[in-house]
Design a protein around this motif. Structure first.
Motif, PDB file in Angstrom:
ATOM      1  N   UNK A 136     -90.772 -19.710   4.227  1.00 23.09           N
ATOM      2  CA  UNK A 136     -90.060 -18.442   4.417  1.00 23.09           C
ATOM      3  C   UNK A 136     -89.314 -18.439   5.751  1.00 23.09           C
ATOM      4  N   UNK A 137     -90.019 -18.835   6.793  1.00 25.80           N
ATOM      5  CA  UNK A 137     -89.436 -18.828   8.137  1.00 25.80           C
ATOM      6  C   UNK A 137     -88.259 -19.810   8.224  1.00 25.80           C
ATOM      7  N   UNK A 140     -85.247 -18.715   6.005  1.00 23.37           N
ATOM      8  CA  UNK A 140     -84.434 -17.673   6.644  1.00 23.37           C
ATOM      9  C   UNK A 140     -83.567 -18.290   7.768  1.00 23.37           C
ATOM     10  N   UNK A 141     -84.198 -19.142   8.574  1.00 26.72           N
ATOM     11  CA  UNK A 141     -83.441 -19.780   9.663  1.00 26.72           C
ATOM     12  C   UNK A 141     -82.294 -20.597   9.096  1.00 26.72           C
ATOM     13  N   UNK A 143     -80.646 -20.103   6.256  1.00 28.56           N
ATOM     14  CA  UNK A 143     -79.577 -19.216   5.758  1.00 28.56           C
ATOM     15  C   UNK A 143     -78.707 -18.749   6.922  1.00 28.56           C
ATOM     16  N   UNK A 144     -79.364 -18.282   7.983  1.00 30.36           N
ATOM     17  CA  UNK A 144     -78.621 -17.747   9.132  1.00 30.36           C
ATOM     18  C   UNK A 144     -77.806 -18.856   9.800  1.00 30.36           C
ATOM     19  N   UNK A 147     -74.847 -19.779   7.529  1.00 27.28           N
ATOM     20  CA  UNK A 147     -73.804 -18.740   7.564  1.00 27.28           C
ATOM     21  C   UNK A 147     -73.046 -18.811   8.891  1.00 27.28           C
ATOM     22  N   UNK A 153     -72.289 -21.793   0.565  1.00 25.86           N
ATOM     23  CA  UNK A 153     -73.522 -21.339  -0.094  1.00 25.86           C
ATOM     24  C   UNK A 153     -74.758 -21.366   0.809  1.00 25.86           C
ATOM     25  N   UNK A 154     -74.783 -20.571   1.860  1.00 23.65           N
ATOM     26  CA  UNK A 154     -75.961 -20.554   2.748  1.00 23.65           C
ATOM     27  C   UNK A 154     -77.259 -20.174   2.039  1.00 23.65           C
ATOM     28  N   UNK A 155     -77.160 -19.239   1.080  1.00 18.38           N
ATOM     29  CA  UNK A 155     -78.398 -18.813   0.402  1.00 18.38           C
ATOM     30  C   UNK A 155     -79.009 -19.952  -0.394  1.00 18.38           C
TER      31      UNK A 155
ATOM     32  N   UNK B 230     -69.515 -15.748  17.783  1.00 18.93           N
ATOM     33  CA  UNK B 230     -70.829 -15.735  17.132  1.00 18.93           C
ATOM     34  C   UNK B 230     -71.934 -16.170  18.092  1.00 18.93           C
ATOM     35  N   UNK B 292     -73.770 -13.466   1.493  1.00 16.56           N
ATOM     36  CA  UNK B 292     -74.865 -14.438   1.647  1.00 16.56           C
ATOM     37  C   UNK B 292     -76.058 -13.881   2.414  1.00 16.56           C
ATOM     38  N   UNK B 293     -75.777 -12.981   3.338  1.00 17.02           N
ATOM     39  CA  UNK B 293     -76.840 -12.556   4.263  1.00 17.02           C
ATOM     40  C   UNK B 293     -77.517 -11.253   3.848  1.00 17.02           C
ATOM     41  N   UNK B 296     -81.239 -11.274   3.867  1.00 20.17           N
ATOM     42  CA  UNK B 296     -81.756 -11.451   5.230  1.00 20.17           C
ATOM     43  C   UNK B 296     -81.724 -10.119   5.966  1.00 20.17           C
ATOM     44  N   UNK B 344     -84.782 -16.349  14.471  1.00 18.95           N
ATOM     45  CA  UNK B 344     -83.525 -16.356  13.720  1.00 18.95           C
ATOM     46  C   UNK B 344     -82.861 -14.975  13.703  1.00 18.95           C
TER      47      UNK B 344
END
Lengths: 234, 412
Positions: A136-137, A140-141, A143-144, A147, A153-155, B230, B292-293, B296, B344
């Motif tokens: 999970x951690x 998430x890192x 994806x961010x 992006x 396609x980050x997800x 960013x 995408x986010x 999150x 993050x």
């Protein structure tokens, strides 16, 4: 003929009586044990919900991020974990006690196996939770990060990271439980090896120029999100 | 402290210490050193001074050279191992330790990478400290109506709402500090656990949070950006959130302060929008990120706030002052709650900042007063703060009803 029929019926009656007197008492005893366990579990759960706060555990769950792994909304509380654990623990204990009342080879083996496997199952569950937490951690890192780097396609990248890490956790848990360890390990090596090979071939054949350009950009310290000349966010 | 003591033995005493931290570009360090020496000689000819410069040689040593440099001895802090951030934060600590060791009355920090080697900056940054008895002289830059948006839309309103007196450019790489503040910063913990904190933001925050006297001083040019949009936003958010956690016993009780004294003549921000503000590009970047986010952000934000971000239109005008203030506090809260695994979170706010910057740039195009808009944004942060404080872990401020809904703004 009539006499024979009578004897058959009498025999059947005796057999039935014997079965009922053999099995009905343990069934009734098991039902009573289960009912008592259910009542005790429900009462204890109710009590824990009312008296146990577990603020320190809540804080740990949130700070470590485990709360978000087990419940994506992050509203998981220690009170609920303690109450549900007590509830299902008592119910399981009642069920095992109920089964053991029958006192047969099968039930004895079942109960024995459960107690032999229980510590292993606990550790395997802990391995899976730790794997879920890490995936999970890092997911998430990923994806961010993807992006931010404007990668496509980050997800999906994040999902891939999660799946690979969760798969690794499952392999470790299966190995620990000695459950088809060869199958899981081989599958993991084949899948991961295949993915790395595919990615390498794709990058080498299809995107070599782009990769080279990115590396050169990075070496030259160019900003990918550079603003027009003269623009300054700071 | 060993290196600083060694240098102090050589210097014995200097009233002013000029610190030039970092500096992997030897040419830029040299130019800044020259500018500092000329500035000292021109504006403070009767003061003894020393210069501590990063980069160049290894170890702390003294260097001779031109006559001015002989008059103002330069101590090379050496090239330090590790990342540029770690090296920079070590340089900052060493500069302040040195200032403490030589009993300096004032310290001025000049950034060699800012592209400005102005002798006037030495005078501008030292005057409030030496003549005005201020502890921190923060820089105030001129610029277009939409320049310096990260300080204007994030750092300044957040800092002002939290700590009261807070400069407009807390991330400005050039600043002056008194002996009292230098002593405090010499003992400051520059590492937040997740890496070194942005030193300039940390210095401004420490000064504001710990009750030092803060003033602003006008400089002639805005320095060249150190990071892209960013990365700058991510770093600014990481530093601000980490410092919010560090000063969580201070800010919930702190009331908003008045505007601070400004030395020099501040250029009023021009009215109207900036023609070259790439608002369209920022909106596009945000739209791409939103697809995408979304999940999150949903994990970080309150459901209502997440829904407003999700349901925002194709432009950016939906990103109002009030919504932005709520977003920032919700991010800070999430970062605080997930102390071990929240690294993050600051990076996830960057696309939202781009939407906010686009909305601000679009609003400025409508010929409105930029300063007034910035102050309106700050007022929203102050309105949201009590709700955030009530939800902050361990906060014992006056309780409010749950949620940022506790704050009511005319806008929302």
């Amino acid at each position: 003929m009539g006499e024979m029929l009578r004897k058959v019926l009498e025999g059947a009656g005796h057999r039935l009586q014997s079965q009922v007197t053999t099995y009905l008492p343990p069934i009734l005893a098991a039902a009573v044990i289960l009912a008592v366990a259910f009542a005790a579990a429900t009462a204890l759960r109710w009590l824990i919900y009312r008296i146990f706060k577990g603020l320190a555990i809540d804080r740990f769950l949130r700070r470590s991020g485990v709360a978000y792994v087990l419940d994506p909304s992050g509203r998981l509380r220690a009170t609920r974990i303690a109450a549900e654990t007590a509830y299902w623990g008592i119910l399981t204990g009642g069920a095992l006690n109920g089964i053991s009342v029958f006192d047969t080879d099968l039930t004895s083996r079942t109960v024995q196996s459960f107690f032999v496997l229980f510590p292993k199952l606990l550790l395997a569950a802990a391995i899976l939770v730790a794997g879920a937490w890490l995936s999970h951690y890092l997911g998430r890192s990923a994806v961010v990060w993807a992006a931010g780097e404007a990668l496509p396609a980050p997800r999906r990248i994040g999902a891939l990271v999660r799946v690979v890490l969760m798969f690794a956790a499952v392999v470790v848990a299966a190995d620990h439980l000695d459950f088809a360890r060869g199958v899981f390990l081989a599958a993991f090596i084949i899948v991961c090896g295949g993915m790395i090979l595919t990615a390498s071939l794709a990058a080498g054949i299809g995107a070599a120029g782009e990769v080279r350009r990115l590396f050169e950009q990075s070496r030259n310290g160019e900003e990918r999100d550079a603003e027009p000349v003269g623009w300054n966010h700071l | 402290m060993g290196e600083a003591r060694q240098a102090a033995d050589y210097l014995r005493r200097a009233n002013i210490v000029v610190g030039i931290p970092g500096g992997r570009d030897a040419g830029a360090v040299r130019a800044t050193r020259h500018a500092a020496a000329h500035g000292l000689w021109r504006y403070f000819p009767h003061e003894t001074a020393a210069i501590a410069a990063g980069g160049a040689d290894t170890g702390l040593s003294h260097a001779g050279g031109e006559s001015l440099e002989r008059r103002y001895p330069c101590l090379h802090m050496g090239t330090r191992a590790g990342s540029a951030d770690i090296a920079r934060s070590r340089d900052f600590r060493l500069i302040f330790e040195l200032a403490e060791a030589v009993h300096a009355r004032a310290v001025v920090i000049l950034d060699p990478e800012s592209g400005i080697a102005a002798t006037e900056n030495v005078e501008a940054l030292l005057r409030p400290v030496l003549l005005g008895s201020y502890d921190l002289a923060a820089p105030r830059y001129p610029g277009g109506p939409c320049e310096g948006l990260i300080p204007a839309l994030f750092l300044y309103p957040l800092g002002r709402a939290l700590y009261g007196a807070f400069p407009r450019n807390p991330a400005g790489p050039d600043f002056g500090a008194s002996a009292r503040l230098a002593r405090r910063l010499a003992a400051f913990e520059w590492d937040t656990g997740a890496g070194p904190v942005w030193p300039e933001i940390a210095a401004s925050t420490a000064a504001a949070a710990e009750g030092f006297r803060v003033a602003e001083t006008c400089l002639e040019r805005r320095p060249a950006p150190r990071y892209g949009a960013r990365e700058a936003m991510e770093r600014a958010a990481a530093a601000s959130f980490a410092l919010m956690a560090r000063y969580e016993s201070v800010w919930p009780r702190r009331t908003s302060g008045d505007a601070m004294e400004v030395f020099g003549q501040p250029e009023p921000a021009a009215r109207g929008g900036s023609e070259d503000a790439p608002a369209g590009r920022w909106e596009e970047a945000f739209r791409t990120a939103r697809e995408e986010m979304g999940p999150v952000w949903a994990e970080i934000l309150d459901p209502e706030t997440a829904a407003r971000v999700r349901g925002g239109g194709s432009g950016a005008m939906w990103m109002t002052d009030g919504l932005w203030a709520r977003l920032v506090f919700e991010f800070a809260l999430a970062h605080r709650q997930r102390a071990f695994t929240g690294s993050w979170i600051p990076a996830a706010i960057a696309p939202l900042y781009l939407a906010r910057a686009a909305a601000f740039a679009r609003a400025c195009e409508a010929d409105s007063d930029v300063e007034e808009r910035i102050e309106r944004g700050r007022a929203m942060f102050e309105a949201v703060k009590p709700g955030a404080a009530a939800r902050w872990p361990g906060c014992t401020a006056a309780p409010m009803r749950r949620g940022f809904g506790g704050m009511q703004t005319t806008e929302d």
